[in-house]
Design an enzyme around this catalytic site. Structure first.
Site, mmCIF file in Angstrom:
data_model
loop_
_atom_site.group_PDB
_atom_site.id
_atom_site.type_symbol
_atom_site.label_atom_id
_atom_site.label_comp_id
_atom_site.label_asym_id
_atom_site.label_seq_id
_atom_site.Cartn_x
_atom_site.Cartn_y
_atom_site.Cartn_z
ATOM 1 N N PRO A 17 15.846 -0.446 6.548
ATOM 2 C CG PRO A 17 18.094 0.077 6.887
ATOM 3 C CD PRO A 17 17.185 -1.042 6.498
ATOM 4 N N GLY A 27 1.437 -6.263 8.373
ATOM 5 C CA GLY A 27 1.810 -6.785 7.055
ATOM 6 C C GLY A 27 3.232 -7.296 6.970
ATOM 7 C CB ALA A 28 6.479 -5.597 7.456
ATOM 8 N N GLY A 65 4.651 0.163 10.762
ATOM 9 C CA GLY A 65 3.883 1.096 9.925
ATOM 10 C C GLY A 65 2.984 2.045 10.686
ATOM 11 C CD GLU A 66 -1.642 0.686 12.198
ATOM 12 O OE1 GLU A 66 -1.796 0.142 13.300
ATOM 13 O OE2 GLU A 66 -2.527 0.766 11.339
ATOM 14 N NE ARG A 111 17.311 -9.406 12.253
ATOM 15 C CZ ARG A 111 17.645 -10.673 12.496
ATOM 16 N NH1 ARG A 111 16.911 -11.658 12.006
ATOM 17 N NH2 ARG A 111 18.703 -10.945 13.224
ATOM 18 C CB ILE A 130 -0.998 -0.026 1.171
ATOM 19 C CG1 ILE A 130 -0.284 -0.132 2.522
ATOM 20 C CG2 ILE A 130 -1.944 -1.209 1.025
ATOM 21 C CD1 ILE A 130 -1.237 0.008 3.724
#
Ligand SMILES: Cc1cc2nc3c(=O)[nH]c(=O)nc-3n(C[C@H](O)[C@H](O)[C@H](O)COP(=O)(O)OP(=O)(O)OC[C@H]3O[C@@H](n4cnc5c(N)ncnc54)[C@H](O)[C@@H]3O)c2cc1C
Ligand code: SF4
Lengths: 740, 321
Positions: free
Chosen positions: A625, A517-518, A697-698, A621, A474
């Site tokens: 980056p 997600g990741a 992400g958040e 982890r 996204i």
């Protein structure tokens, strides 16, 4: 692959490409315009254009829709109205009607789609519908509905059986007995995800099968909900969402564009595409609910919290979810006496639903200001106060530890790097010309949510690897991190890996949302790569456990074969699903951060400008980056918006959000965003996932707004507890002109 | 957007003739405001007269010692003109505080003066609005009014004139030069150009139906120090909550005009004498009779504080001299 034991050393730990700053592999496609988004696809043939018409009343019924004039308008192919259909079932976890029936639940609910040869024709005709409404009274003001609010279950922190109000010890007694007490109410406004790409879908039918290109964060939820909405078997639906121009929660669930494209394509027997025009998005789709939060803190003179009470209220349509603004309070600070919970009021406003950092973003906007206020009452440094009340365990279940928790390190590292020691504890003490300058800090927490995730990895005859999953990107960098995962596992470079995403025909992945997600999707690719490594070893007659994969070669003892040679003997496939055991129950898995902000407040006008910010993140982890930093600074930018300007303005009389376009709904522009500094701590979490990664992400949004709020207080001595903090709220408490 | 016909004209007389002949015709300059409004069907011209080829894009010296700015001079060209920057810097500052580089490249001088208001209900064709649909009612008066006007309003409309350039032009007492279909030219003081809403909020300027703006005329330079302070929630790309245009002289005389507070650029000449006293004194005269809503009442004290900021800056820099 079942993940129910802590991850041991595995090929990911080599960190040849995993954990490295790999540039986005799909970046060139995006910046050259070659990446085609849902509305631009050509695979389905030439699509007709559908334009959605929203209801002009907030609640009531539609008596009639006269479409004669619209149908007679040039280029019009058809008009489908909500009266032509029964109410379609909504998606799971959603409340608003997608389409169908005569009942209007909220302003701009889809009433019709007008389809024409061109967008302009459809838009012109859409204005010719004549609708007869029967308006009903509505409930639009959150505070007014408080007496009728009901407890909202917290399914994320505590599980489905958790009590509505999380009670530990006896808060009231602790509060009464406390030497130092704080009692304050904070409010956060309605906010819009306001992502760049509008909702868009294109649909075509072949017989009773429909293919839908759409912009959706969760392909596997879409293929669950679309068949239900359309009343067709699940296997008859294919969904593709390879590129998503931002979602922030707004695209977790199917919205009316999906079903209207499909219904119109079926009715007209040709492909149809529908995008929601910007002015409709704000009231038609979902937003973050406003909240009213009452916080009470109790502490002894040593600064140790003895009690925390955090009670919140949010609103939604009947059947909708609450904005769980109190959830993080269950986990962030120790205190033996606690009562924490949300209530939800029924409102006749558009649906509120998950938006980036749901719960934590507005919850920390209250809690972290309360902590700042409490530190001041205790005459303690706000960082020392937070560290003193840090907890290594889930305060509700003291034998449940955090998998990794480095909040105190985030605060300490940040303090050093930001130059916190220069902060004046006394507010309004620093002037720089006409600017009042202040610093603020806030803690951040956001959970890591394990979700099963599948993938297939092929070693093609050409020697290239291809990763295939219905996972979405996204804008976060998923393509890149999945390529890194496969490359690390098979000993190749990301350039040797192709990644195909967002197709429901591919293995089901976790999807993108809730910062899950990741970690989960890389876990799925990890599992598939383990299978592929086994298949390669089997072909070569190598013992799988002893094989190493590096520099495009497989090695076992003294035997070495190149992957290209292996591939020449025929394609090999590894496919698997990562599934999570109860590590997430046994250990609380969360990410942490410390946010720092320095602001200037114009002593004359009250204009607030952020001067610099720093986020220190403890998020397991770090897979990449570059993409991780980009997520964090994006979150911090949304934090600037939440602190200082974002506010869906409610017209309480007419029952809708007034500023429903990008001119009215202000988000930060470049001039509002100064240098954003990010430090990513390196604490791999072996309990969270095989790659030891969590999400990020958040996290970057969490705590950013309250750090700014606390900086505004430090700059001015004026405490604003109602977001956004705009100059009109500060003005009357700024120094008198005679003093300037 | 409704269907319309389109014509590109080569001469001013051709444009005004078409305006007079074709009911519902409108002039098209940069299109940055008109086209947006047409897409929303707030404006629905039957015919567009594209005037971009007219020879109205020059800035010339006038015999009186001022400047004549052609109606089609782009906002960017105007803001960066050396004479403007040297003698009328308030104009440059007002322009660059607005919109974006891309929009300013497209936007014309006349189009800028004629940009329509930014009341959210004006843009929302589902809601009543007297300006868009006379007689339908004003949604803003009891609705979202934070950005709207506090003075010069009526019970029919409280919309703000949103532009920046016009505030600077009002400060300088610029004149608007027009020509009509009969070939008659006239010049109107900018003070008389924008109208207060009264009972007819749909009529926003003194421009007659077949009139075309040919130029804006600046009187000779005033000297003094020029300021344009635009106050807003975000740092860029937003309309003013309050703006202050000022020319200040070392003897504490000067001129003040406000933007973002009224249906037209707001300048009350009698208030300027109070510059000798204080910003609050100027504002209490200039905003005498203001009727803010609860949501926008902050604009009056904000105007005072913004003006005080300008005065303080003027002092700082004169101290430095
Ligand atoms: C996103 C956005 C942000 C903006 N922000 C700001 C801001 O911060 N500050 C600010 O001041 N402005 C702002 N603007 C407004 C912008 O300045 C105006 O849109 C622009 O100046 C209009 O000029 P134009 O040439 O494009 O006008 P057009 O859109 O072509 O025309 C506007 C009107 O003027 C009429 N017209 C044009 N030329 C003539 C003429 N010679 N004679 C008679 N009538 C004529 C047209 O018929 C039309 O009615 C913003 C606009 C946008 C879209
Ligand atoms: S203030 Fe003016 S523009 Fe706004 S709704 Fe009222 S009449 Fe319309």
């Amino acid at each position: 692959m079942r993940f129910d034991e802590p991850a041991l050393r595995n090929p990911i730990d080599d960190l040849t490409v995993f954990g490295r700053p790999v540039a986005r592999i799909e970046g060139p496609l995006k910046v050259t315009g070659a990446a085609r988004y849902a509305y631009e696809r050509t695979e389905l043939g030439k699509a007709a254009y559908g334009v959605v018409v929203g209801a002009a009343i907030p609640k009531g019924r539609i008596r009639a829709i006269d479409r004669t004039a619209a149908l007679a308008s040039p280029g019009v192919l058809g008009v489908i109205t909500t009266l032509d259909h029964d109410r379609l079932p909504t998606a799971d976890m959603c409340a608003a009607t997608l389409f169908g029936g005569d009942v209007i639940q909220h302003h701009h609910q889809a009433m019709a789609v007008v389809v024409a040869d061109t967008f302009e024709q459809a838009r012109a005709a859409s204005r010719l519908l004549s609708v007869t409404y029967e308006r009903a009274e509505g409930r639009f003001v959150l505070a007014d509905e408080e007496p009728r609010a009901e407890a909202a279950p917290d399914t994320e922190n505590g599980g489905p059986d958790a009590p509505d109000i999380d009670v530990v010890g006896d808060f009231e007694a602790a509060f009464r007995a406390a030497l130092v007490r704080l009692e304050q109410t904070y409010t956060t406004p309605y906010e819009s995800p306001a992502m760049m790409e509008p909702h868009a879908s294109m649909a075509a039918w072949q017989g009773d099968h429909v293919t839908i290109w759409t912009s959706n964060q969760m392909v596997n939820w879409a293929v669950r909900d679309i068949p239900r909405a359309l009343g067709i078997p699940a296997e008859n639906v294919r969904v593709l969402s390879p590129y998503v121009g931002g979602g922030f929660g707004a695209k977790l669930f199917i919205r009316c564009d999906v079903v209207l494209a499909a219904l119109a394509a079926r009715a007209l027997g040709r492909p149809v595409k529908v995008t929601l025009h910007r002015p409709v998005i704000f009231n038609n789709t979902s937003h973050r609910s406003a909240t009213i939060q009452r916080i009470r803190l109790a502490a002894g003179s040593d600064g140790k919290l003895t009690g925390i009470s955090h009670r919140g209220l949010s609103g939604n349509l009947p059947g909708g979810l609450a904005e769980m603004a109190t959830s993080q309070t269950k986990l962030l600070y120790a205190a033996p006496n606690r009562e924490i919970g949300m209530r939800m009021a029924t409102l006749d406003l558009p649906e509120s639903n998950f938006m980036r950092a749901p719960g934590e973003a507005p919850g920390l906007m209250a809690l972290e200001v309360a902590m700042d206020e409490m530190a001041e009452k205790l005459a303690m440094d706000p960082i020392a106060f937070r560290i003193l009340n840090d907890t290594p365990v889930d305060p509700h279940v003291p034998n449940r530890r955090f998998s990794e928790r480095h909040l105190a390190e985030c605060l300490r590292v940040g303090a050093e790097r930001f130059g916190w020691s220069a902060r004046q504890a006394r507010p309004a003490g620093v002037r720089d010309g006409r600017w009042l300058v202040g610093m603020g800090v806030a803690s951040a927490i956001r959970n890591a949510i394990p979700m099963s995730s599948g993938a297939r990895v092929r070693l093609e005859r050409s020697g290239r690897l291809t990763v295939e999953t219905d996972m979405t990107d996204i804008g976060t960098g998923t393509y890149t991190i999945l390529a890194q995962t496969a490359a690390e596992m098979l000993g190749v470079t990301p350039a040797d890996v192709g990644v195909t995403l967002g197709d429901s025909n591919l293995p089901r992945a976790a999807g993108s949302g809730g910062q899950w997600g990741a970690a989960n999707a890389t876990g799925g690719v990890f599992a598939a790569c383990v299978k592929l490594r086994e298949a390669i070893a089997a072909r070569l007659g190598f013992p799988a456990a002893q094989c190493t994969f590096a520099d495009h070669h497989v090695r076992s003892g003294n035997d070495t074969t190149s992957l290209a040679e292996v591939a020449q003997r025929g394609e090999l496939i590894g496919e698997d699903l990562i599934e999570f055991g109860d590590l997430g129950k046994r250990f609380q898995q969360s990410t942490f951060g410390a946010q720092f902000a320095e602001v200037g407040v114009d002593a004359f006008t009250g204009e607030i400008r952020v001067r610099r910010m720093l986020a220190v993140c403890d998020a397991g982890r770090i897979i990449n980056p570059v993409t991780a930093r980009s997520q964090v600074i994006g979150g911090m930018t949304m934090g600037i918006g939440a602190a200082l300007m974002e506010d869906l303005g409610l017209d309480a009389k007419r029952g809708f959000f007034v500023n429903h376009d990008m001119a009215g709904y202000e988000v930060p522009v470049h001039a509002d965003v100064p240098h954003l500094d990010v430090v990513l701590l390196d604490h791999p979490d072996a309990l969270a996932s095989p790659t030891k990664a969590k999400g990020i992400g958040e996290l970057g949004m969490c705590g950013a707004a309250p750090a700014i709020a606390n900086a505004v207080y430090n700059a001015t001595g004026v405490r604003i507890r109602n977001y956004p903090i705009t100059l009109d709220k500060l003005l009357h408490e700024l120094p008198p002109l005679s003093a300037l | 957007m409704r269907a319309f016909t389109y014509q590109r004209v080569a001469a001013t007389a051709e444009a005004t003739a078409a305006l007079a002949r074709i009911p519902g015709a409108k002039l098209l300059a940069g299109g940055t405001n008109l086209l947006d409004l047409m897409k929303l069907e707030i404006e629905a011209p039957t015919h567009l007269i594209d005037i971009r080829d007219l020879d109205l894009a020059r800035i010339e010296d006038t015999a009186a010692g001022g400047l004549r700015i052609g109606a089609l001079v782009s906002n960017t060209d105007l803001a960066s003109d050396a004479r403007i920057k040297r003698h009328y810097p308030v104009i440059s500052r007002a322009i660059v505080s607005g919109a974006t580089g891309q929009l300013r490249n497209k936007a014309s001088t006349a189009g800028n003066l004629l940009q329509r208001n930014r009341c959210p209900y004006f843009y929302d064709t589902d809601q009543p609005c007297n300006k868009r649909l006379p007689g339908s009612g004003c949604s803003a008066i009891d609705g979202a009014s934070r950005g709207l006007a506090v003075i010069g309003t009526s019970s029919a409309c409280i919309a703000t004139y949103p532009g920046d350039l016009a505030v600077a032009l009002r400060l300088l007492d610029a004149e608007i030069e027009t020509v009509d279909a009969a070939g008659r030219t006239r010049t109107l003081p900018i003070a008389d150009f924008h109208r207060l809403p009264g009972d007819t909020p749909q009529i926003e300027t003194a421009l007659q139906p077949s009139e075309l703006i040919t130029a804006v005329i600046l009187p000779p330079p005033l000297g003094g120090r020029h300021f344009y302070l635009k106050v807003r929630d975000r740092a860029s790309y937003a309309f003013a909550l309050v703006s202050v245009a000022a020319v200040l002289h070392p003897d504490r005389t000067g001129r003040i005009a406000f933007g973002g507070v009224a249906p037209k650029p707001w300048r009350v000449e009698q208030a300027e004498a109070a510059l000798q006293d204080s910003a609050e004194a100027v504002v209490s005269i200039a905003f005498d009779g203001a009727t803010p809503t609860e949501q926008n009442a902050f604009k009056v004290p904000l105007a005072a504080r913004a003006l005080a900021s300008v005065i303080a800056r003027a002092r700082e820099s004169s101290d430095a001299v």
